[in-house]
Design an enzyme around this catalytic site. Sequence first.
Site, PDB file in Angstrom:
ATOM      1  N   GLU A 127      30.697  49.409  33.651  1.00 48.74           N
ATOM      2  CA  GLU A 127      30.903  48.318  32.621  1.00 48.74           C
ATOM      3  C   GLU A 127      29.523  48.719  31.675  1.00 48.74           C
ATOM      4  O   GLU A 127      28.742  47.607  31.681  1.00 48.74           O
ATOM      5  CB  GLU A 127      31.091  47.037  33.288  1.00 48.74           C
ATOM      6  CG  GLU A 127      32.382  47.082  33.930  1.00 48.74           C
ATOM      7  CD  GLU A 127      32.828  45.428  34.337  1.00 48.74           C
ATOM      8  OE1 GLU A 127      32.104  44.635  34.122  1.00 48.74           O
ATOM      9  OE2 GLU A 127      33.841  45.492  35.003  1.00 48.74           O
TER      10      GLU A 127
ATOM     11  N   HIS B  18      45.642  35.914  41.919  1.00 46.44           N
ATOM     12  CA  HIS B  18      44.148  36.388  41.496  1.00 46.44           C
ATOM     13  C   HIS B  18      43.335  36.547  42.817  1.00 46.44           C
ATOM     14  O   HIS B  18      43.406  35.294  43.431  1.00 46.44           O
ATOM     15  CB  HIS B  18      43.445  35.562  40.452  1.00 46.44           C
ATOM     16  CG  HIS B  18      42.322  36.188  40.038  1.00 46.44           C
ATOM     17  ND1 HIS B  18      41.054  35.370  40.003  1.00 46.44           N
ATOM     18  CD2 HIS B  18      41.531  37.492  39.768  1.00 46.44           C
ATOM     19  CE1 HIS B  18      40.012  36.272  39.420  1.00 46.44           C
ATOM     20  NE2 HIS B  18      40.297  37.614  39.713  1.00 46.44           N
TER      21      HIS B  18
ATOM     22  N   HIS C 146      40.062  45.045  39.194  1.00 44.64           N
ATOM     23  CA  HIS C 146      38.792  45.245  38.293  1.00 44.64           C
ATOM     24  C   HIS C 146      37.577  45.502  39.239  1.00 44.64           C
ATOM     25  O   HIS C 146      37.526  45.244  40.463  1.00 44.64           O
ATOM     26  CB  HIS C 146      38.881  43.704  37.754  1.00 44.64           C
ATOM     27  CG  HIS C 146      39.619  43.567  36.647  1.00 44.64           C
ATOM     28  ND1 HIS C 146      39.078  42.891  35.491  1.00 44.64           N
ATOM     29  CD2 HIS C 146      40.833  43.776  36.469  1.00 44.64           C
ATOM     30  CE1 HIS C 146      40.061  42.834  34.577  1.00 44.64           C
ATOM     31  NE2 HIS C 146      41.209  43.386  35.344  1.00 44.64           N
ATOM     32  N   GLU C 147      36.601  45.985  38.442  1.00 43.94           N
ATOM     33  CA  GLU C 147      35.433  46.231  39.123  1.00 43.94           C
ATOM     34  C   GLU C 147      35.637  47.453  40.308  1.00 43.94           C
ATOM     35  O   GLU C 147      34.737  47.505  41.193  1.00 43.94           O
ATOM     36  CB  GLU C 147      34.421  45.256  39.785  1.00 43.94           C
ATOM     37  CG  GLU C 147      34.000  44.232  38.779  1.00 43.94           C
ATOM     38  CD  GLU C 147      35.080  43.249  38.429  1.00 43.94           C
ATOM     39  OE1 GLU C 147      35.308  42.863  37.312  1.00 43.94           O
ATOM     40  OE2 GLU C 147      35.797  42.613  39.261  1.00 43.94           O
TER      41      GLU C 147
ATOM     42  N   GLU D  68      36.555  41.042  27.985  1.00 45.39           N
ATOM     43  CA  GLU D  68      35.554  40.134  28.576  1.00 45.39           C
ATOM     44  C   GLU D  68      34.309  40.174  27.909  1.00 45.39           C
ATOM     45  O   GLU D  68      33.534  39.329  27.786  1.00 45.39           O
ATOM     46  CB  GLU D  68      35.528  39.863  30.121  1.00 45.39           C
ATOM     47  CG  GLU D  68      34.916  41.212  30.672  1.00 45.39           C
ATOM     48  CD  GLU D  68      34.761  41.333  32.124  1.00 45.39           C
ATOM     49  OE1 GLU D  68      35.459  40.351  32.852  1.00 45.39           O
ATOM     50  OE2 GLU D  68      34.364  42.237  32.827  1.00 45.39           O
TER      51      GLU D  68
END
Length: 714
Positions: A172, A413, A483-484, A508
Amino acid sequence: MRNIFFVLWIYLASLPIHAQILNSPDQNMTLSFTLDQQGTPIYTLNYKGKEVIKPSKLGFEIVLSKLGIIDLTRNFTVISVTTDSEDSVWQPVWGEEKEIRNHYNEMLVKLSNTDRLMDIRFRLFDDGLGFRYEFPKQKILYDFIIKEEITEFNLAGDHNAFWMPGDYETNEYTYLTTKISEIAANRKKALTRIKTQVPIEDAAVQTPFMMKSDDGLYINIHEAALVDYPAMHLNVEVNDLKLRSHLVPDVWGGKGDVYTPGKSPWRTIIVSDDARRILASKLILNLNEPCQFEDVSWIKPIKYIGVWWEMFVGKGTWNYTDDTHIKLGITDYSKVQQNTTHSANTTNVKYYIDFAAKHGFDQVLVEGWNIGWEDWGGKVRSNLFDFVTPYPDFNVEELQQYAASKGVKIMMHHETGASVANYERRLDDAFQFMSNHGYNAVKTGYVGWIRPKGEHHDGQWMINHYIHVANTAARYKIMVNSHEAVRPTGLHRTYPNWLAQESARGTEFEAMAGLPPEHTTILPFTRLIGGPMDYTPGILQTIFSYHNPKKTKQAGTTLVKQLAYYITIYSPLQMAADLPETYDRFADAFQFIKDVAIDWDHTYILEAEPGDYITIARKAKGKNEWFIGGITDENARTANITFDYLPSGQQYIATIYEDSKTAHWQTNPMSYQIRKVVVTHKSNLKQYLAPGGGVAISIKEVTDKAEMKDLKKL
Ligand code: NOJ
Ligand code: CA
């Protein structure tokens, strides 16, 4: 006598072999392989007579438990060289094209190093090279630890590079554009958020690594099918303009455990003199294994909204309460004071479900629904996430019924806080819970330091974890959005339920730090080369102080550019990330997000230049509808949009969503117009894009001639 033969054998064995040549099917690409005087494997790559990769070494340093370090970069002999070829077509479950041609010539070089066997398999396509190391089953090399993979990419010039710094934990970052020779000097500047625990001494960069040579060659280096192996970064040896593989270590400093038979991922070099062909390349998908699952009927692209952006713009929170009860050891949530801002409450989620149902969205993502958010992110307390216990104000059963009655699904989630051992322990229960409550898609998250401690997001242990999650999810007919996680390498061909990943800066960051307008003109040449991204576009209220005066950032885009992202950032999983209220305010522009397809028969890359602009047209799967997206960086431009992919002899109505003449991403971002025109396959459109702006176009067949009345013909 025996000695003489031995010496002769050594002498012959160490002679360089004649270079073995392999050409691509269209003859434009040439690979040569040889062993040098030291018995070191060497390859070169040429494209239309130009050098792409100068003589570069291949090999390993490995560690054997009893013998220590073994040098597998020299003293090789060739056992055999065989060639093969392939020309076939396959159908992805979803994608940018309904059919993909897999067309290559192959060369398999079998090598021996004092009886240790290592093969190198080269596949040469019209758009580039893939090669990997294979360690066949053998007697004296059973298992080993990689000390380092020594794969070199010796560049032919000081190219312009689009890069982000090497980091074992995160991708990121924003990109820097510099010459190869300037990377080391700029690495510090690029490290806007150093997360890596182990210092990377060298000037390391991440892949996909994009370059452009002075004589107009576009070169992309990445990897395909990253399985049971650490991710590859590249060390940049600035003085010799050489890149060298740098694998992500494990907690012991080893760079991968290999058991024979075993293999490395494919190392990929995509090359063209036309930037559009880099974006159109299917080389990475072709190098991945076919789909693992027999029944894929349950795997479907998803368009969704979410209880999400309201947390980023400061209108809500993930956590139900503060962390006082954690410090006091209270686990009963009925005894704690609730936040008034907790977003994932039953009433609010119903509001989102209503909006999704009204506007035709498949799913509603709900973050912050489960206990554990008070204190998380790579801490022991991330173990509080059990993925089955909702906060008291989130009624799972009631929402399950409500969503079902509206024909909408809730997207699960799972924020793990990077407490991955905890997640693996609870994975089956978590997926069973989802399946019991009508969920068929999960967004996973790995914010923070990995637990077990010392493992890295991009190391072999985690690589195996991500695949384990995709595989386990498939047993429950669940689709995954991670994600990540490590950046993708085309594994969505093999596991098509792994719909998308984040693995780069997405929306984000517009709220957290801001994104420069050029970011998304680089992403398709870098991050997206490996697979689809859950970028979460669709922010139409681009100035965030509108929601909360404390939120001082604004998007690095005009409103229209956000619409264009649904085409320029490919994904079978597309979010409309803004708030329902925003979409009500901009209902006419929102229409594009409602209409846009998320699965495609064909893709046409019309214009592309990394760091500057991208224009793409796509035909919707199974429908006579086309959508076009065009974006630019901080500079205004005129896009040249052609329509020759439309069937001839037909007229179509194109709805054009465009920046107004005074629009500007910084000073006037939400200024746009919508106009309708008639187009045919012969039409040509010179379209203005504002600084940081874009264009989005939807095209439909004319069914009723009256619709065309008063419309201008292009
Ligand atoms: C980071 C993810 O990228 C974001 O989408 C998510 O909302 C937060 N982590 C919380 O899990
Ligand atoms: Ca993230």
